[in-house]
Write a protein that holds these residues in place. Structure first.
Motif, short mmCIF file in Angstrom:
data_model
loop_
_atom_site.label_atom_id
_atom_site.label_comp_id
_atom_site.label_asym_id
_atom_site.label_seq_id
_atom_site.Cartn_x
_atom_site.Cartn_y
_atom_site.Cartn_z
N GLU A 1 0.82 -1.20 0.00
CA GLU A 1 0.00 0.00 0.00
C GLU A 1 0.86 1.26 0.00
OE1 GLU A 1 -2.63 -0.23 3.28
OE2 GLU A 1 -3.81 -1.90 2.46
N LYS A 2 1.95 1.24 0.80
CA LYS A 2 2.86 2.38 0.83
C LYS A 2 3.53 2.57 -0.52
CE LYS A 2 3.95 2.42 5.80
NZ LYS A 2 5.02 2.27 6.80
N SER A 3 3.90 1.46 -1.16
CA SER A 3 4.55 1.54 -2.47
C SER A 3 3.61 2.13 -3.50
CB SER A 3 5.01 0.14 -2.92
OG SER A 3 5.99 -0.35 -2.05
N LYS B 1 1.92 6.71 -6.80
CA LYS B 1 0.86 7.63 -7.16
C LYS B 1 1.29 9.07 -6.92
CE LYS B 1 -4.01 8.64 -6.18
NZ LYS B 1 -5.19 8.25 -5.36
N LYS B 2 1.93 9.29 -5.76
CA LYS B 2 2.41 10.64 -5.43
C LYS B 2 3.50 11.08 -6.38
CE LYS B 2 3.90 13.36 -1.42
NZ LYS B 2 4.24 13.31 0.02
N LYS B 3 4.41 10.17 -6.71
CA LYS B 3 5.50 10.49 -7.63
C LYS B 3 4.95 10.84 -9.01
CE LYS B 3 9.91 8.76 -9.41
NZ LYS B 3 9.62 9.16 -10.81
N ALA B 4 3.96 10.04 -9.47
CA ALA B 4 3.37 10.30 -10.78
C ALA B 4 2.72 11.69 -10.82
CB ALA B 4 2.33 9.23 -11.10
N PHE B 5 2.11 12.09 -9.69
CA PHE B 5 1.50 13.41 -9.63
C PHE B 5 2.56 14.50 -9.73
CE2 PHE B 5 0.36 17.12 -7.04
CZ PHE B 5 -0.79 17.53 -7.69
N TYR B 6 3.61 14.41 -8.92
CA TYR B 6 4.61 15.47 -8.89
C TYR B 6 5.50 15.47 -10.13
CZ TYR B 6 3.34 17.13 -4.30
OH TYR B 6 2.64 17.69 -3.26
#
Length: 258
Positions: A5-7, A12-17
């Protein structure tokens, strides 16, 4: 399970930024806030800013659009803008839907015309290249993270005349690695050479084509030139030996039949 889940959350966060561009400078930030077509993430302001009509308008626009406003000391604001000399105490995070990893572009497209930038260091040239690419028959611009002028700077934005967000910008870390991947995906790489025997307007370009544009004074680096399949020339008169790289990009942007 928690690790997975953390991965997923991290990816997801990396793709956003990866899609976030940070503008800086009062005029670019103000113009971006006025543009309803742009998705704004955050407005960053320095606590040391003196009151002004520009700042008041930025805050008003941010509140009207529901944009989060964060205040920082001058040092932290400079780290966010990455340009302490020109940020003028303001920075703006924009979620740019036109920014993508070049690998994703390759996997989703079977036909394209791409401009690849090799060590083009003048931000005005980069901006004018983006403008010509957006206006012409170019499907994306491949921009290395290092060695090329930053896409987001007041000079680039001004030279692009507002077209910065209108065509795919393909990010890559190392240009040679990206060109290698395009080659393996079946793309043909062309580079400009004034001594080439074939004119740029006489070529039957394949479905997957990359035009590699080189440094303003030195041209395409030898390592990159060695990776290209073919050299093409722009015929010139009256002893003129070369054109500005942005002018070259404009000619290429309109030379292909698509």
């Amino acid at each position: 399970m928690k690790h997975q889940e953390k991965s997923r959350e991290y990816l997801k966060k990396k793709a956003f930024y990866d899609r976030v561009l940070t503008l800086y400078g009062r005029n670019p930030v103000l113009e971006a806030l006025k543009d309803p077509s742009l998705t704004i993430h955050r407005l960053h302001l320095s606590r040391s800013n003196r009151p002004s009509k520009e700042l008041d308008e930025m805050l008003r626009l941010a509140v009207d659009r529901g944009v989060e406003v964060l205040y920082h000391d001058k040092a932290k604001l400079s780290r966010i803008s990455k340009n302490a000399r020109q940020d003028q105490g303001v920075a703006l995070d924009i979620v740019a839907g036109n920014i993508m990893r070049y690998e994703d572009f390759i996997s989703k497209n079977i036909s394209y015309r791409i401009l690849a930038l090799d060590r083009i260091t003048n931000p005005q040239n980069v901006g004018m290249i983006l403008r010509s690419a957006a206006a012409g028959k170019i499907d994306g611009v491949l921009i290395p993270a290092k060695g090329t002028a930053p896409v987001v700077s007041p000079l680039t934005i001004k030279a692009s005349a507002g077209t910065l967000f209108r065509l795919p910008l393909l990010r890559c870390g190392d240009l040679r690695e990206a060109l290698r991947d395009f080659r393996e995906a079946g793309a043909t790489l062309f580079t400009l050479d004034s001594h080439a025997s074939k004119s740029y307007d006489e070529v039957d370009y394949p479905a997957k084509t990359l035009f590699v544009l080189g440094n303003e004074s030195e041209g395409v680096s030898p390592e990159v030139a060695a990776m290209c399949h073919e050299r093409i020339a722009i015929p010139m008169n009256r002893g003129v030996e070369s054109l500005n790289v942005a002018v070259t990009a404009a000619l290429l942007a309109f030379c292909t039949d698509k």
